[in-house]
Write a protein that holds these residues in place. Structure first.
Motif, PDB file in Angstrom:
ATOM      1  N   UNK A   8      -6.758  -7.411   2.720  1.00  0.00           N
ATOM      2  CA  UNK A   8      -6.392  -6.252   1.927  1.00  0.00           C
ATOM      3  C   UNK A   8      -5.078  -5.626   2.342  1.00  0.00           C
ATOM      4  N   UNK A   9      -4.465  -6.159   3.406  1.00  0.00           N
ATOM      5  CA  UNK A   9      -3.180  -5.620   3.842  1.00  0.00           C
ATOM      6  C   UNK A   9      -2.066  -6.645   3.717  1.00  0.00           C
ATOM      7  N   UNK A  12       0.702  -5.894   1.075  1.00  0.00           N
ATOM      8  CA  UNK A  12       1.672  -4.903   1.537  1.00  0.00           C
ATOM      9  C   UNK A  12       2.691  -5.556   2.474  1.00  0.00           C
ATOM     10  N   UNK A  13       2.210  -6.402   3.377  1.00  0.00           N
ATOM     11  CA  UNK A  13       3.101  -7.058   4.322  1.00  0.00           C
ATOM     12  C   UNK A  13       4.108  -7.945   3.613  1.00  0.00           C
ATOM     13  N   UNK A  16       6.598  -5.972   1.512  1.00  0.00           N
ATOM     14  CA  UNK A  16       7.505  -5.225   2.376  1.00  0.00           C
ATOM     15  C   UNK A  16       8.615  -6.094   2.949  1.00  0.00           C
ATOM     16  N   UNK A  85       4.517  -1.751  -3.964  1.00  0.00           N
ATOM     17  CA  UNK A  85       4.798  -1.569  -2.533  1.00  0.00           C
ATOM     18  C   UNK A  85       4.698  -0.102  -2.142  1.00  0.00           C
ATOM     19  N   UNK A  89       2.113   1.372   0.581  1.00  0.00           N
ATOM     20  CA  UNK A  89       2.505   2.193   1.738  1.00  0.00           C
ATOM     21  C   UNK A  89       1.701   3.480   1.787  1.00  0.00           C
ATOM     22  N   UNK A  92      -1.783   2.670   2.808  1.00  0.00           N
ATOM     23  CA  UNK A  92      -1.818   2.373   4.241  1.00  0.00           C
ATOM     24  C   UNK A  92      -1.917   3.658   5.058  1.00  0.00           C
ATOM     25  N   UNK A  93      -1.133   4.649   4.667  1.00  0.00           N
ATOM     26  CA  UNK A  93      -1.187   5.925   5.386  1.00  0.00           C
ATOM     27  C   UNK A  93      -2.567   6.580   5.254  1.00  0.00           C
ATOM     28  N   UNK A  94      -3.112   6.571   4.032  1.00  0.00           N
ATOM     29  CA  UNK A  94      -4.448   7.133   3.835  1.00  0.00           C
ATOM     30  C   UNK A  94      -5.484   6.380   4.668  1.00  0.00           C
TER      31      UNK A  94
END
Lengths: 107, 107
Positions: A8-9, A12-13, A16, A85, A89, A92-94
């Motif tokens: 799930x990440x 994003x990677x 990015x 993206x 991000x 990701x912070x949440x």
DNA sequence: TGCCTACATGTAGACAGCCTACATATAGAA
DNA sequence: TTCTATATGTAGGCTGTCTACATGTAGGCA
């Protein structure tokens, strides 16, 4: 690095790492390793299918090129990818905030 | 909260929430919701099997109790669970550092 | 020449864990 | 009686990451 933790990440990677310059799959793997300080060593069997998936989703645009006899598929971020993206991000912070609160409730 | 994002972090959450007081499954779900500020709303189909898994692994010890006519299975952290939790916290820090470096390379 | 390493992409199938949906039961309020 | 909150659990599906394998080029070195 536990494999499940990446779940799930990965999107994003990948988004990015091609944000400022288009890269091909092999270079993406190296960029992830370098930018993570060696912590991320993602196997090809993960990256190549994921790139295709992101391309199908319209977040990346891939194009074949060749350097000498070597074929490369270079990916760049689309407009939709750029929006995605930003969302990743934010998510990701949440995510880190929520988990962090449970793991370290005193802070 | 995307479901896949939790993958591989559920164990840390469950161990952490019973660190200082034994809790039963339903109370664990509520504790996760409260401590995360409402961000984590983990379904029973995730929590109950996970608790059993952690018990089989020797990280939690479960015991049946009853409050009136209601049966509850209360879980406490074992010594092995306490060590595992320390490892999970350490892994979490490494994980967030690695991903953070890729997502925000400037910081 | 042959061999090795780095570069480069990709597929097939296994695996694990989180999910939805359903099933069951008690307690207490309306 | 009906509804909600409390409380636990299972069956089966989904999906993304992994391992292992397959293929090929380029270049260095013996």
């Amino acid at each position: 690095m536990n494999a499940d933790a990446l779940r799930g990440h990965m999107d994003a990677l990948l988004l990015s790492v091609v944000e400022h310059e288009p890269l091909h799959g092999y270079a993406i793997i190296e960029a992830l390793r370098e930018r993570s300080g060696g912590a991320l060593d993602v196997p090809t069997g993960t990256v190549y299918p994921a790139l295709r998936r992101l391309e199908r989703a319209g977040l990346l645009a891939g194009e074949w090129a060749s350097d000498g006899g070597r074929r490369r598929r270079t990916y760049r971020l689309t407009d939709a990818g750029r929006k995605a993206l930003a969302g990743e991000r934010s998510a990701w912070r949440s995510f880190t905030t929520a988990i962090g609160r449970v793991l370290d409730p005193l802070r």
